[in-house]
Design a protein around this motif. Structure first.
Motif, PDB file in Angstrom:
ATOM      1  N   THR A 139       5.614  -7.082 -15.133  1.00  0.00           N
ATOM      2  CA  THR A 139       4.768  -7.551 -16.223  1.00  0.00           C
ATOM      3  C   THR A 139       4.342  -6.348 -17.046  1.00  0.00           C
ATOM      4  OG1 THR A 139       2.740  -8.746 -16.832  1.00  0.00           O
ATOM      5  CG2 THR A 139       2.650  -7.451 -14.829  1.00  0.00           C
ATOM      6  N   VAL A 140       4.403  -6.469 -18.362  1.00  0.00           N
ATOM      7  CA  VAL A 140       4.110  -5.392 -19.318  1.00  0.00           C
ATOM      8  C   VAL A 140       4.716  -4.053 -18.857  1.00  0.00           C
ATOM      9  CG1 VAL A 140       2.071  -6.449 -20.333  1.00  0.00           C
ATOM     10  CG2 VAL A 140       1.784  -5.056 -18.295  1.00  0.00           C
ATOM     11  N   GLY A 141       5.958  -4.139 -18.342  1.00  0.00           N
ATOM     12  CA  GLY A 141       6.662  -2.932 -17.918  1.00  0.00           C
ATOM     13  C   GLY A 141       6.220  -2.365 -16.579  1.00  0.00           C
ATOM     14  N   ILE A 142       5.425  -3.114 -15.828  1.00  0.00           N
ATOM     15  CA  ILE A 142       4.877  -2.632 -14.556  1.00  0.00           C
ATOM     16  C   ILE A 142       5.446  -3.458 -13.407  1.00  0.00           C
ATOM     17  CG2 ILE A 142       2.756  -2.328 -13.211  1.00  0.00           C
ATOM     18  CD1 ILE A 142       1.306  -2.158 -15.979  1.00  0.00           C
ATOM     19  N   TYR A 143       5.894  -2.800 -12.366  1.00  0.00           N
ATOM     20  CA  TYR A 143       6.428  -3.509 -11.200  1.00  0.00           C
ATOM     21  C   TYR A 143       5.287  -3.888 -10.256  1.00  0.00           C
ATOM     22  CZ  TYR A 143       8.776  -4.532  -6.805  1.00  0.00           C
ATOM     23  OH  TYR A 143       9.194  -5.146  -5.647  1.00  0.00           O
ATOM     24  N   ILE A 144       5.249  -5.167  -9.937  1.00  0.00           N
ATOM     25  CA  ILE A 144       4.246  -5.696  -9.010  1.00  0.00           C
ATOM     26  C   ILE A 144       4.977  -6.188  -7.765  1.00  0.00           C
ATOM     27  CG2 ILE A 144       2.350  -7.307  -8.688  1.00  0.00           C
ATOM     28  CD1 ILE A 144       1.920  -5.353 -11.000  1.00  0.00           C
ATOM     29  N   LYS A 145       4.515  -5.771  -6.606  1.00  0.00           N
ATOM     30  CA  LYS A 145       5.121  -6.183  -5.342  1.00  0.00           C
ATOM     31  C   LYS A 145       4.287  -7.283  -4.694  1.00  0.00           C
ATOM     32  CE  LYS A 145       6.640  -4.269  -0.887  1.00  0.00           C
ATOM     33  NZ  LYS A 145       6.676  -3.048  -0.034  1.00  0.00           N
ATOM     34  N   ALA A 146       4.968  -8.264  -4.141  1.00  0.00           N
ATOM     35  CA  ALA A 146       4.254  -9.347  -3.461  1.00  0.00           C
ATOM     36  C   ALA A 146       3.304  -8.763  -2.417  1.00  0.00           C
ATOM     37  CB  ALA A 146       5.256 -10.296  -2.803  1.00  0.00           C
ATOM     38  N   GLY A 147       2.061  -9.240  -2.447  1.00  0.00           N
ATOM     39  CA  GLY A 147       1.062  -8.748  -1.512  1.00  0.00           C
ATOM     40  C   GLY A 147       0.172  -7.663  -2.085  1.00  0.00           C
ATOM     41  N   ASP A 148       0.556  -7.105  -3.246  1.00  0.00           N
ATOM     42  CA  ASP A 148      -0.308  -6.113  -3.894  1.00  0.00           C
ATOM     43  C   ASP A 148      -1.651  -6.754  -4.242  1.00  0.00           C
ATOM     44  OD1 ASP A 148       1.595  -4.180  -3.738  1.00  0.00           O
ATOM     45  OD2 ASP A 148       2.082  -4.137  -5.876  1.00  0.00           O
ATOM     46  N   ILE A 149      -2.694  -5.995  -4.036  1.00  0.00           N
ATOM     47  CA  ILE A 149      -4.047  -6.465  -4.347  1.00  0.00           C
ATOM     48  C   ILE A 149      -4.495  -5.841  -5.663  1.00  0.00           C
ATOM     49  CG2 ILE A 149      -6.465  -6.453  -3.606  1.00  0.00           C
ATOM     50  CD1 ILE A 149      -5.461  -6.369  -0.723  1.00  0.00           C
ATOM     51  N   PHE A 150      -5.105  -6.644  -6.510  1.00  0.00           N
ATOM     52  CA  PHE A 150      -5.635  -6.149  -7.785  1.00  0.00           C
ATOM     53  C   PHE A 150      -7.141  -6.394  -7.840  1.00  0.00           C
ATOM     54  CE2 PHE A 150      -1.233  -6.147  -8.706  1.00  0.00           C
ATOM     55  CZ  PHE A 150      -1.048  -5.224  -9.721  1.00  0.00           C
ATOM     56  N   LYS A 151      -7.847  -5.297  -8.021  1.00  0.00           N
ATOM     57  CA  LYS A 151      -9.304  -5.360  -8.125  1.00  0.00           C
ATOM     58  C   LYS A 151      -9.673  -5.149  -9.588  1.00  0.00           C
ATOM     59  CE  LYS A 151     -13.423  -2.804  -6.570  1.00  0.00           C
ATOM     60  NZ  LYS A 151     -13.863  -1.576  -5.855  1.00  0.00           N
ATOM     61  N   LEU A 152     -10.218  -6.165 -10.210  1.00  0.00           N
ATOM     62  CA  LEU A 152     -10.572  -6.115 -11.631  1.00  0.00           C
ATOM     63  C   LEU A 152     -11.966  -5.525 -11.807  1.00  0.00           C
ATOM     64  CD1 LEU A 152      -9.976  -6.909 -14.614  1.00  0.00           C
ATOM     65  CD2 LEU A 152     -11.054  -9.112 -14.123  1.00  0.00           C
ATOM     66  N   GLU A 153     -12.048  -4.513 -12.655  1.00  0.00           N
ATOM     67  CA  GLU A 153     -13.335  -3.944 -13.040  1.00  0.00           C
ATOM     68  C   GLU A 153     -13.432  -4.048 -14.554  1.00  0.00           C
ATOM     69  OE1 GLU A 153     -14.027  -0.709  -9.462  1.00  0.00           O
ATOM     70  OE2 GLU A 153     -13.528   0.035 -11.458  1.00  0.00           O
TER      71      GLU A 153
END
Length: 348
Positions: free
Chosen positions: A283-297
């Protein structure tokens, strides 16, 4: 009894009216003005951004002209990400901003300081003249340290002499609290960066690193004694921390709430603002791996209200200052209204 009831109602209404008048008067008495940073390399504000400047009462725009970094290969500083004006600035009051890495002053010898000031001033003038920008001040953004204080301050003195302009320097919270140790830059005004005050942490329970009142409280008590007049920079941005195997992989400003709320790729956890990638994808040129956690600030209207109230309590409201919002180029316009910035600035 009826008369008593009427008296009580009249008294309550009178108090409410007086409170409203007092609050309104308090806001009107604010001497602060509103401004924005524009940090994108391609200067091309769209109609919505231009409209926001007008309706928010902003009369000043701080435009990042270029960065200065150290080239290990040549052993010299060099300008990077020089602004490209794809649209002429419509505002008359433009302040050029230069970001300089601390490493530049770690590597730069004393004999190179004056040269850097002259070259910086020459490039600023060239970019400004090409757009017909008449500027009165220059702002320098550098997170100097004890080891680079002498070189950085010498650069500021040289730039002041070379340019003949008013100078501003960004100030971090720790540089306010420990001013006699870190030093006070030889400039006309400081700009307190009231954000990025906590450490980035993979701990999902750690407080927001963009702004949290507990970390701020440890520093702002020293503000009344700071030896420079201060303008204030407040955050209107968000980012997501990509966490894998308990470690932060990267920080992304391009991945916000809209992307994380896409249920085809992410699942929100029971904890607020924490998401898990449900599959591997780009997404938007960024590789995301299943299970990656994203913490939104993020910062929003409520965050800014809290930050402004906490900070304003330690500042003299009679002092004229500019409240600068970082930054217009990537501002999520669905999260803020023009009236929000007027209300926040009025606290000061």
């Amino acid at each position: 009894m009826a008369n008593i009831s009427l008296c009580i109602r009249f008294y309550a209404i009178t108090c409410l009216v007086l409170l409203t008048v007092c609050c309104g008067s308090c806001k009107k008495n604010s001497a602060a003005s509103t401004a924005f940073y524009y940090w994108k390399q391609n200067f091309k504000p769209d109609e919505t951004q231009t409209s926001l400047l007008k309706t928010s009462g902003s009369s000043k725009l701080y435009v990042r002209f270029f960065d200065i970094k150290w080239d290990a290969g040549t052993g010299h500083p060099y300008p990077e990400a020089i602004v490209r004006f794809n649209k002429s600035p419509s505002l008359q009051n433009i302040v050029p901003v230069i970001f300089i890495t601390n490493q530049t002053f770690e590597r730069l010898g004393k004999d190179g300081i004056d040269s850097l000031a002259v070259k910086s001033n020459t490039l600023i003038k060239k970019l400004a003249q090409k757009q017909g920008i008449v500027y009165q001040a220059i702002q320098i953004d550098c997170d100097w340290t004890l080891g680079t204080k002498e070189s950085y301050f010498s650069f500021l003195k040289s730039l002041k002499h070379t340019s003949g302009k008013a100078l501003e320097s960004t100030i971090r919270l720790h540089q306010v609290k420990y001013q006699f140790k870190t030093g006070v830059p030889p400039v006309d005004r400081g700009v307190l960066m009231f954000y990025n005050m906590g450490k980035l942490s993979a701990d999902l329970k750690a407080p927001n690193s963009i702004y949290n009142p507990k970390d701020a409280a440890a520093y702002i008590g020293s503000l009344p004694n700071y030896l420079l007049p201060l303008d204030i920079a407040l955050p209107v941005f968000s980012w997501s921390l990509q966490i894998r195997d308990g470690k932060i992989i990267q920080v992304y400003g391009k991945i916000g709430r809209n992307e994380l709320n896409n249920t085809a790729n992410f699942k929100q956890t029971a904890q607020k603002d924490v998401y898990v990638a449900t599959n591997s994808f780009f997404t938007v040129g960024i590789y995301i791996k299943a299970g990656d956690i994203f913490k939104l600030e993020e910062s929003n209207k409520e965050t800014l209200d809290e930050a402004a109230k906490q900070l304003a309590a330690h500042l003299n409201k009679k002092d004229k200052r500019t409240i600068i919002y970082y930054e217009l180029g990537n501002l999520n316009l669905s999260a803020f209204k023009a009236a929000d910035f007027k209300e926040i600035s009025a606290y000061f």
